[in-house]
Design an enzyme around this catalytic site. Structure first.
Site, PDB file in Angstrom:
ATOM      1  N   ASP A   1      -0.020   2.102  -3.592  1.00  7.44           N
ATOM      2  CA  ASP A   1       1.250   1.963  -2.869  1.00  7.44           C
ATOM      3  C   ASP A   1       2.443   2.154  -3.812  1.00  7.44           C
ATOM      4  O   ASP A   1       3.595   2.092  -3.390  1.00  7.44           O
ATOM      5  CB  ASP A   1       1.321   0.638  -2.103  1.00  7.44           C
ATOM      6  CG  ASP A   1       1.318  -0.582  -3.004  1.00  7.44           C
ATOM      7  OD1 ASP A   1       1.058  -0.434  -4.215  1.00  7.44           O
ATOM      8  OD2 ASP A   1       1.569  -1.688  -2.486  1.00  7.44           O
ATOM      9  N   SER A   2       2.151   2.448  -5.081  1.00  9.05           N
ATOM     10  CA  SER A   2       3.220   2.860  -6.003  1.00  9.05           C
ATOM     11  C   SER A   2       3.879   4.140  -5.489  1.00  9.05           C
ATOM     12  O   SER A   2       4.956   4.509  -5.941  1.00  9.05           O
ATOM     13  CB  SER A   2       2.660   3.088  -7.403  1.00  9.05           C
ATOM     14  OG  SER A   2       1.576   4.007  -7.372  1.00  9.05           O
TER      15      SER A   2
ATOM     16  N   ASP B   1      -4.794   1.457  -1.520  1.00  3.90           N
ATOM     17  CA  ASP B   1      -4.078   0.173  -1.460  1.00  3.90           C
ATOM     18  C   ASP B   1      -3.783  -0.215  -0.029  1.00  3.90           C
ATOM     19  O   ASP B   1      -3.325   0.622   0.768  1.00  3.90           O
ATOM     20  CB  ASP B   1      -2.727   0.319  -2.186  1.00  3.90           C
ATOM     21  CG  ASP B   1      -2.771  -0.174  -3.609  1.00  3.90           C
ATOM     22  OD1 ASP B   1      -3.679  -0.958  -3.955  1.00  3.90           O
ATOM     23  OD2 ASP B   1      -1.887   0.226  -4.385  1.00  3.90           O
TER      24      ASP B   1
ATOM     25  N   LYS C   1      -8.004  -1.838  -1.954  1.00  2.00           N
ATOM     26  CA  LYS C   1      -7.488  -2.774  -2.968  1.00  2.00           C
ATOM     27  C   LYS C   1      -6.402  -3.652  -2.348  1.00  2.00           C
ATOM     28  O   LYS C   1      -5.556  -3.139  -1.599  1.00  2.00           O
ATOM     29  CB  LYS C   1      -6.920  -1.983  -4.156  1.00  2.00           C
ATOM     30  CG  LYS C   1      -6.192  -2.847  -5.177  1.00  2.00           C
ATOM     31  CD  LYS C   1      -6.005  -2.122  -6.503  1.00  2.00           C
ATOM     32  CE  LYS C   1      -4.789  -1.228  -6.612  1.00  2.00           C
ATOM     33  NZ  LYS C   1      -3.505  -1.920  -6.499  1.00  2.00           N
TER      34      LYS C   1
ATOM     35  N   GLU D   1      -3.673  -7.119  -3.337  1.00  2.00           N
ATOM     36  CA  GLU D   1      -3.119  -7.972  -4.390  1.00  2.00           C
ATOM     37  C   GLU D   1      -3.499  -9.412  -4.069  1.00  2.00           C
ATOM     38  O   GLU D   1      -3.252  -9.897  -2.960  1.00  2.00           O
ATOM     39  CB  GLU D   1      -1.605  -7.776  -4.471  1.00  2.00           C
ATOM     40  CG  GLU D   1      -1.252  -6.350  -4.873  1.00  2.00           C
ATOM     41  CD  GLU D   1       0.236  -6.104  -5.088  1.00  2.00           C
ATOM     42  OE1 GLU D   1       1.039  -7.056  -4.971  1.00  2.00           O
ATOM     43  OE2 GLU D   1       0.596  -4.943  -5.376  1.00  2.00           O
TER      44      GLU D   1
ATOM     45  N   GLU E   1      -3.105  -6.219 -14.005  1.00  2.00           N
ATOM     46  CA  GLU E   1      -1.830  -5.557 -14.327  1.00  2.00           C
ATOM     47  C   GLU E   1      -0.966  -6.447 -15.216  1.00  2.00           C
ATOM     48  O   GLU E   1      -0.668  -7.603 -14.887  1.00  2.00           O
ATOM     49  CB  GLU E   1      -1.070  -5.180 -13.046  1.00  2.00           C
ATOM     50  CG  GLU E   1       0.283  -4.530 -13.373  1.00  2.00           C
ATOM     51  CD  GLU E   1       0.896  -3.705 -12.275  1.00  2.00           C
ATOM     52  OE1 GLU E   1       0.260  -3.484 -11.238  1.00  2.00           O
ATOM     53  OE2 GLU E   1       2.061  -3.275 -12.482  1.00  2.00           O
TER      54      GLU E   1
END
Ligand code: KIV
Length: 263
Positions: A42-43, A81, A110, A112, A179
């Site tokens: 999602d970057s 993501d 993925k 968070e 990260e």
């Protein structure tokens, strides 16, 4: 789990895992088979859509980019993501995970993770979804990226991260992305969990490394890169030179020559 994923994620046959991000078909084709994993991160919100943070990334955006990347991958393992607020509780998460998997056909998802959403990770894992847990600095929690700093330096932070990693493993994650975690914390996590760790800004003491492709090729040289980014290519500089050359050739009538024209 498919053979390829099992092979890559097996710590006993350890070979460091390489991973880069891709959001487009052209980049997917460059990366396929050359790195172990390809992350549709999602970057893309900040790198491609010029957003201030990743909180504005939608499920639709991830579906579109996920599908086009996955369609062009035959060898590497694809990871997608789940965007901000699409996994806020178990049922919402499962509904959205199914939508993403069915539409994109990626191999892994993925999310968070912190101590408050381990239940969601466990729920998705128990449903047979190959999950990667992203811990440490979790960008979806930041409105202002300038506030991001390395974590795991103090004894307490390190202990909390190690505990979280162990919980993540228990919850059924297949892999942990670390990260911006201090070297000592990354080392301890990697030695304590049986699943592989993939680091970004988290030292060499991880089982693999990931970088954002756009940073890796330095596509935007106006951005100040964090210390952990290595530019393997200076694309911005090369492209700017080429553009100048094109502009000049158009102006002096050199382009298009006969070679580039139809009779
Ligand atoms: O979204 C992304 O590209 C990521 C990287 C920072 C690993 O999660």
């Amino acid at each position: 789990m498919k053979k390829k994923i099992i092979k890559i994620l097996n710590k006993r046959f350890y070979k460091p895992i390489s991973c880069l991000t891709a959001y487009s078909s052209s980049v997917a084709k460059i990366l396929d088979g050359r790195v172990d994993m390809i992350l549709i991160g999602d970057s893309l919100g900040t790198t491609l859509y010029n957003m201030k943070n990743t909180q504005g990334v939608t499920l639709e955006m991830m579906k579109i980019h996920g599908r086009i990347v996955n369609k062009n991958i035959s060898s590497s393992v694809t990871v997608l993501d789940m965007p901000y607020k699409t996994y806020s509780n178990k049922s919402v998460a499962l509904k959205n995970a199914k939508k993403l998997l069915e539409f994109t056909k990626v191999k892994m998802l993925k999310i968070e993770v912190n101590k408050n959403n381990l239940d969601v990770l466990e729920y998705l894992s128990n449903k047979g979804i190959n999950m990667i847990a992203h811990i440490g600095v979790t960008p979806q929690s930041f409105k202002d990226f300038r506030k991001i700093k390395i974590v795991g330096k103090t004894h307490k932070e390190k202990k909390n991260l190690v505990n979280l990693a162990l919980h993540v493993e228990n919850a059924g994650a297949k892999c942990i992305l670390l990260e911006c975690i201090s070297r000592e914390a990354a080392k301890e996590i990697t030695s304590k969990v049986k699943i592989p760790t993939i680091g970004i800004g988290s030292s060499k003491f991880c089982d693999g490394q990931v970088l954002v492709f756009d940073d890796f090729i330095n596509i935007d040289d106006n951005i100040k890169m964090p210390r952990f980014v290595k530019n393997y290519l200076n694309f911005a500089q090369i492209a700017k030179k080429a553009v100048k050359n094109f502009d000049n050739e158009v102006k002096i009538g050199k382009f298009p020559s006969n070679k580039y024209s139809y009779k």
